[in-house]
Design a protein around this motif. Sequence first.
Motif, PDB file in Angstrom:
ATOM      1  N   ALA B 199       0.836  -1.200   0.000  1.00  0.00           N
ATOM      2  CA  ALA B 199       0.000   0.000   0.000  1.00  0.00           C
ATOM      3  C   ALA B 199       0.870   1.249   0.000  1.00  0.00           C
ATOM      4  CB  ALA B 199      -0.910   0.003   1.211  1.00  0.00           C
ATOM      5  N   ILE B 212      -4.134   7.586  -3.642  1.00  0.00           N
ATOM      6  CA  ILE B 212      -4.569   7.301  -2.272  1.00  0.00           C
ATOM      7  C   ILE B 212      -5.645   6.219  -2.290  1.00  0.00           C
ATOM      8  CG2 ILE B 212      -5.639   8.272  -0.214  1.00  0.00           C
ATOM      9  CD1 ILE B 212      -4.499  10.993  -1.179  1.00  0.00           C
ATOM     10  N   LEU B 213      -6.573   6.366  -3.232  1.00  0.00           N
ATOM     11  CA  LEU B 213      -7.638   5.372  -3.338  1.00  0.00           C
ATOM     12  C   LEU B 213      -7.068   4.014  -3.716  1.00  0.00           C
ATOM     13  CD1 LEU B 213     -10.363   7.455  -5.092  1.00  0.00           C
ATOM     14  CD2 LEU B 213     -10.579   6.305  -2.922  1.00  0.00           C
ATOM     15  N   GLU B 214      -6.094   4.058  -4.613  1.00  0.00           N
ATOM     16  CA  GLU B 214      -5.478   2.813  -5.053  1.00  0.00           C
ATOM     17  C   GLU B 214      -4.801   2.106  -3.871  1.00  0.00           C
ATOM     18  OE1 GLU B 214      -3.957   1.956  -9.397  1.00  0.00           O
ATOM     19  OE2 GLU B 214      -5.565   3.207  -8.725  1.00  0.00           O
ATOM     20  N   ALA B 215      -4.120   2.915  -3.055  1.00  0.00           N
ATOM     21  CA  ALA B 215      -3.428   2.347  -1.909  1.00  0.00           C
ATOM     22  C   ALA B 215      -4.440   1.787  -0.906  1.00  0.00           C
ATOM     23  CB  ALA B 215      -2.565   3.414  -1.247  1.00  0.00           C
ATOM     24  N   ALA B 216      -5.520   2.532  -0.727  1.00  0.00           N
ATOM     25  CA  ALA B 216      -6.539   2.070   0.216  1.00  0.00           C
ATOM     26  C   ALA B 216      -7.201   0.796  -0.290  1.00  0.00           C
ATOM     27  CB  ALA B 216      -7.593   3.158   0.424  1.00  0.00           C
ATOM     28  N   TYR B 217      -7.263   0.680  -1.611  1.00  0.00           N
ATOM     29  CA  TYR B 217      -7.870  -0.501  -2.228  1.00  0.00           C
ATOM     30  C   TYR B 217      -7.066  -1.758  -1.903  1.00  0.00           C
ATOM     31  CZ  TYR B 217      -9.402  -3.478  -6.119  1.00  0.00           C
ATOM     32  OH  TYR B 217      -9.865  -4.502  -6.877  1.00  0.00           O
ATOM     33  N   LEU B 219      -5.612  -2.343   0.735  1.00  0.00           N
ATOM     34  CA  LEU B 219      -5.792  -2.709   2.147  1.00  0.00           C
ATOM     35  C   LEU B 219      -7.229  -3.068   2.493  1.00  0.00           C
ATOM     36  CD1 LEU B 219      -3.568  -0.063   3.881  1.00  0.00           C
ATOM     37  CD2 LEU B 219      -3.085  -2.453   3.557  1.00  0.00           C
ATOM     38  N   ARG B 220      -8.068  -3.310   1.493  1.00  0.00           N
ATOM     39  CA  ARG B 220      -9.469  -3.573   1.824  1.00  0.00           C
ATOM     40  C   ARG B 220      -9.594  -4.927   2.525  1.00  0.00           C
ATOM     41  NH1 ARG B 220      -8.458  -5.244  -3.144  1.00  0.00           N
ATOM     42  NH2 ARG B 220      -9.615  -7.000  -3.987  1.00  0.00           N
ATOM     43  N   PRO B 221     -10.626  -5.076   3.350  1.00  0.00           N
ATOM     44  CA  PRO B 221     -10.750  -6.289   4.170  1.00  0.00           C
ATOM     45  C   PRO B 221     -10.767  -7.567   3.335  1.00  0.00           C
ATOM     46  CG  PRO B 221     -12.434  -4.703   4.755  1.00  0.00           C
ATOM     47  CD  PRO B 221     -11.676  -4.109   3.640  1.00  0.00           C
ATOM     48  N   ASP B 222     -11.470  -7.553   2.197  1.00  0.00           N
ATOM     49  CA  ASP B 222     -11.589  -8.772   1.410  1.00  0.00           C
ATOM     50  C   ASP B 222     -10.251  -9.219   0.851  1.00  0.00           C
ATOM     51  OD1 ASP B 222     -14.208  -9.417   1.747  1.00  0.00           O
ATOM     52  OD2 ASP B 222     -14.909  -8.054   0.185  1.00  0.00           O
ATOM     53  N   LYS B 223      -9.445  -8.243   0.461  1.00  0.00           N
ATOM     54  CA  LYS B 223      -8.131  -8.590  -0.083  1.00  0.00           C
ATOM     55  C   LYS B 223      -7.278  -9.237   1.004  1.00  0.00           C
ATOM     56  CE  LYS B 223      -4.573  -8.136  -2.995  1.00  0.00           C
ATOM     57  NZ  LYS B 223      -3.812  -6.970  -3.359  1.00  0.00           N
TER      58      LYS B 223
END
Lengths: 220, 262
Positions: B199, B212-217, B219-223
């Motif tokens: 991230a 920023i959105l890409e980095a947050a993506y 770290l999403r819970p499902d990943k």
Amino acid sequence: MNDAESPLSCTIRPTKYLSIGESMFHSGCGVIEILFPNMRPIDIEKISFVNNYTAALSIKMKIAKSASNQTGHTWVTGLKNYQLMPKPHCETGSQSYFHLMSSDFCKQPNEVCALRFILRQPSPNWKTFTLEEIYVHAKKTKDPTNENPKWLESVENLSASEMKPRDQAELKGLPDTEQVSEKMQEILQLAEKTVLSAPNVELGRFDIDGSYEINLLSYT
Amino acid sequence: MGDRKKSPIEERKQQYKDYLDKTDVTSQVREALLKLIENQPKDPMLFLANYFDNISTSDKSDKITTVHQILQLTHHSQQSFQTNLIVAYDAASLAKNPNSKKASMNRPGLTGSVFEELLATILSNVPKNLHATLLERIGCRASEMVPFGVFRYCITVCYVFVDFVKLCGSIFSVLCGKQSGKVTDKDICEIVISSLKDALDSLQDDNSPCSILEAAYVLRPDKLASSLLSNKSSKTDKSTMNEDDFMKEMIDVFTSKIKVLK
């Protein structure tokens, strides 16, 4: 961008017949020049035209050399003696519609700035010969701004019956991923903050890994 | 008649007022209220208590404690933190001993050595072995003068770092879950660490909102869950990791992204 369906706007010069000096004689060779004004080099998908008593067609392409970091252009043969009329003395094919696809070319018609059509008519039966209604179609270019970013696409390609990974993980007794993710996002924010607050002034250090470059030190 | 002799109530009023002025309470309370409005803390009473506590001890304390107290007034995410930074910088760069005749003692400005002490005070809640790498990156040398830009950056990074360490601790306790003790599965920890690294890597320098959105993506819970699941099925041996090692690795990842002073 230009759709593959609508033709590019281009300048088509009238047919010039090969001659020597002022004298007009039947040379059996003509040239049509096609220019693409105010446009960057294009990738050609399709060329369509209506024949008017031309027996064979060769196409020369002016190709931009930008790929090899050189400025300037080269002329490349894209099509060599493509037969439009199977028998030049007979009418067959003399008024036909033709579509040349990029696969018909012996070289891929990419990065093209101009085209020259070389028309041949060996038979003296037909005094004038030309091509009409020439249309050039560009390849559909993928517009990068229209592409969806990764994070907008569907999260995981799951069928409806399948469980979300986070639920599966919970069942298997793995730690709560939602909480972990939440905290990681917070860390991301913090990291973002350090980047944003980076100083705009420098301390003026000259050393590299604790030692000085000898050439930078001088007796002043 | 009425002019010459004031009514007893007014006399009493004047008396109180004199007392407050004499003991300098009025100005101090006003100052405190100003600070309170400026910083707008969540718990105003606690803030006031701390503020007055600091004032009563400030006579004895040295420069570093004073500066630290100023910085401590608000959280670094608040707007007023920026104002406090300026005030703190001014306080920190005061001459050491204005009355001294020696010129070297008289010069105003913030030197690296004072600054180093200040950073150490801010980081005092974090174990020393953990913040050593951070100080290596943002510490100043004793002889250097610290300009405000650098001061602001280092102080902010330090406060961010304190928050980061807290977050790491809570992540670790989540990872431990119901397991008793201070150890957890090493593989899980490593996945968490590597996804943080991913991230932070995707967080580009240009700070576009998309990155920023890409980095947050990432770290999403499902990943996280799916990488944990795929790991769980492939491995059977269980090695463990304790909190210290986890913290150290997380901090290494985090500090490696912090800009080194030049």
